[in-house]
Design a protein around this motif. Structure first.
Motif, PDB file in Angstrom:
ATOM      1  N   ASN A 317      19.499  89.690  72.469  1.00  0.00           N
ATOM      2  CA  ASN A 317      18.864  90.931  72.931  1.00  0.00           C
ATOM      3  C   ASN A 317      18.792  91.981  71.838  1.00  0.00           C
ATOM      4  N   ASN A 318      18.890  91.599  70.583  1.00  0.00           N
ATOM      5  CA  ASN A 318      18.817  92.547  69.466  1.00  0.00           C
ATOM      6  C   ASN A 318      17.370  92.984  69.276  1.00  0.00           C
ATOM      7  N   PRO A 319      17.017  94.263  69.513  1.00  0.00           N
ATOM      8  CA  PRO A 319      15.623  94.694  69.394  1.00  0.00           C
ATOM      9  C   PRO A 319      15.111  94.733  67.961  1.00  0.00           C
ATOM     10  N   ASP A 320      15.992  94.634  66.987  1.00  0.00           N
ATOM     11  CA  ASP A 320      15.566  94.676  65.582  1.00  0.00           C
ATOM     12  C   ASP A 320      15.072  93.318  65.087  1.00  0.00           C
ATOM     13  N   LEU A 321      15.229  92.281  65.878  1.00  0.00           N
ATOM     14  CA  LEU A 321      14.806  90.945  65.477  1.00  0.00           C
ATOM     15  C   LEU A 321      13.439  90.619  66.096  1.00  0.00           C
ATOM     16  N   TYR A 322      12.849  89.510  65.608  1.00  0.00           N
ATOM     17  CA  TYR A 322      11.545  89.066  66.098  1.00  0.00           C
ATOM     18  C   TYR A 322      11.764  88.039  67.217  1.00  0.00           C
TER      19      TYR A 322
END
Length: 611
Positions: A317-322
């Motif tokens: 759930n990391n929003p910085d990843l694609y």
């Protein structure tokens, strides 16, 4: 007494021998003399007739039956024609014609065999032709006739030779068409009731038809025909001529031909319909190799200690990843999507793949990625049946759609409309269909400004392009509610690779809009079964167009997409029923998919999955 008998026998035998040998000797000498004389005459005449290239005039004369000679043909060389053109005095032209007569007299004498009367007639004709030609030559200008190099005399080509040289290197099917026309014509006559007792003609026509059918076979070009086909075609034409002389009822023939045409069209439509049904049946059937692979992986999965192989979950759930999402029930298709995306990425460490499947295929897909872990990227396998985001009656509603295709009524096909509920911690995702191949880095998509829109997609509303499809193709605009709410000329777009802004999706509550449209469509059949028309209506006015190269469609059917467009595309989509893992695939497009399939894998080799 015995001596007299002996001499009598000797005399009789001698006479018999003489009667046998004498004719042989006489005939052999006669044949030898005739052959030698004719051969000598022929050898003497050939150089004079064919290879006299130093003369000023060549004459070819043919004697006809009681009609004398044809008009002689005069051939002038280029270096002999220029003096005639340049000369302006009539006396010079007249002298030149007389010299041509004198030079050509020996040639005519040799051809005619010494007949003086015929030679005089020919000379008179030559004189008239040469004089007329020289007078005509004076009227030409120097621009009209250009000097050229001296050419050797060549015999005139026959008409058949000219046509054969013109068609040299060009494959034709004119003879094939002619033969098939004759076969159709003969079958039309055979279907008619011939008047009178003409059984012999009917038998002959049937024999000729069978012979011609065997001669043409499955040939598509004239060069593939057998050597006997011209003779059989002539025999067929003769048989048809005989039949045409017997049968004169043209209106009956026309009526019968109309009936035959109608019957042939009906058969063609039935065959086309059956072919389409079989194609769709093949598309819905799982190949034996893929079924074997899924069973082996499932068996292996249940023998595994799952506590020791629990994946790393912090980056899901990391929003910085694609974040990429694919809904699939096909192990090999998922592997290709994941492998192609990671291999094309410039920074695979920032990739998180969310593979959503059903309970039946969850063990096999999970086991595949356990046995084949990807480097640096993160893979999450989800079971849609364990998430509990779909309505309880969703399966029953899907079954009410007017379709028997399990792909259309599958829960995975419509689960894409619940993306915000499946991934509540994500704000933006890229959704893949499992029949795509990624060929370029997609990191630029994550910096795209959506301008308040929900979905980014490639348009398919441009007429003349292979991807063109209108809204009225899949949506029933004859319904008053649909016609009032939507524009039939609105631009359509393609699934396959789409960028979704989940934050804006939640704000507008588009999942509820989907459920409302879905329920109305089930009751009134407002559109064809499938998720694409529902996507157009749910995200109506919420699409931002992407460049065409981001998602090139048309590789799953005969669309005519160009090879250059495929090579430059970031994502290629095998939309249609001819998927690359099926036997009905399009071979020229499969190589882009084969690049990312690990055919060397032991499981694939055991299940006979080959390139």
């Amino acid at each position: 007494m015995n001596q007299i008998r002996r001499w009598r026998r000797i005399l009789i035998l001698s006479l018999l021998l003489l009667s046998v040998v004498a004719p042989i000797v006489f005939l052999s000498n006669r044949i030898k003399s005739i052959t030698s004389v004719d051969r000598g005459e022929f050898i003497e005449e050939v150089p004079d007739i064919r290879y006299k290239t130093n003369d000023d005039l060549r004459l070819t004369a043919f004697e006809q039956d009681g009609e004398g000679f044809k008009e002689p043909k005069r051939i002038l060389k280029d270096d002999e024609l220029n003096p005639l053109v340049r000369s302006s005095a009539s006396n010079e032209s007249h002298d030149g014609s007389q010299s041509s007569e004198r030079d050509k007299t020996p040639v005519l004498s040799e051809i005619s065999g010494g007949n003086s009367n015929k030679t005089k007639e020919v000379q008179a004709v030559v004189s008239q032709q040469t004089t007329g030609s020289s007078d005509t030559a004076e009227k030409f200008s120097a621009k009209d006739i250009q000097p050229s190099h001296k050419t050797k005399f060549q015999r005139p080509m026959a008409k058949s030779e000219k046509s054969s040289r013109v068609q040299l290197g060009r494959e034709t099917d004119e003879r094939i068409k002619e033969i098939r026309d004759k076969i159709i014509q003969s079958k039309a006559y055979l279907n008619l009731a011939l008047p009178g007792n003409n059984s012999q003609i009917v038998k002959e026509l049937r024999v000729r038809t069978k012979e011609l059918e065997r001669a043409v076979g499955d040939a598509t070009k004239d060069k593939h025909l057998s050597k006997s086909s011209p003779q059989r075609l002539k025999a067929m034409e003769l048989a048809l001529y005989k039949v045409s002389r017997v049968f004169h009822n043209c209106p009956a023939i026309a009526t019968k031909l109309h009936a035959m045409t109608y019957k042939s069209e009906e058969q063609a439509r039935a065959q086309k319909k059956q072919s389409a049904h079989l194609m769709h049946l093949a598309a819905r059937t799982t190949p034996k190799g893929l079924h074997c692979l899924s069973m082996r992986l499932t068996t292996e999965y249940f023998t595994l200690d799952h506590e020791r192989t629990k994946p790393f979950q912090q980056s899901y759930n990391n929003p910085d990843l694609y974040h990429y999402v694919v809904f699939s029930d096909n192990v090999l298709a998922c592997a290709v999507v994941v492998n192609s995306t990671i291999s094309s990425s410039k920074d695979p460490g920032k990739i998180v793949f969310h593979v959503v499947t059903d309970s039946l295929n969850y063990p096999a897909i999970s086991m595949w990625f356990i046995l084949n872990p990807v480097s640096r990227a993160t893979i999450q396998i989800l079971n849609i049946d364990d998430i509990n985001v779909l309505p309880l009656d969703h399966a029953q509603l899907l079954m009410k759609q007017n379709s028997s295709d399990p792909r259309v009524i599958s829960a995975l096909s419509h689960a894409r409309f619940y993306l915000p509920n499946i991934f509540p911690g994500l704000d933006k995702v890229v959704l893949f269909d499992h029949d795509v191949v990624v060929q370029r880095d997609l990191s630029r998509l994550w910096s795209l400004d959506m301008n308040g829109k929900v979905v980014g997609a490639v348009e398919t509303c441009h007429e003349g392009e292979p991807s063109y499809i209108a809204m009225e193709t899949l949506i029933n605009f004859s319904d008053a509610w649909v016609a009032q709410k939507f524009d039939p000329k609105a631009c359509t777009w393609a699934f396959g690779m789409n960028l979704f802004d989940l934050k804006e999706w939640r704000r507008q509550g588009l999942t509820s809009v989907y459920l409302n449209y879905f329920n109305q469509g089930v009751e009134r059949h407002l559109w064809k079964a499938g998720s694409l028309p529902l996507g157009w209506l749910t995200f109506y006015g919420q699409m931002i167009p992407l460049e065409k190269r981001w998602n090139v469609v048309g590789l799953g059917h005969e669309s005519g997409v160009k090879a250059g467009e495929i090579e430059e595309a970031a994502v290629i989509h095998y939309d249609g029923i001819m998927k690359p893992w099926l036997d009905i695939r399009i071979d020229k497009y499969k190589r882009y998919w084969n690049i990312h399939v690990p055919y060397h894998h032991p499981y694939l080799q055991r299940c006979n999955i080959h390139d």
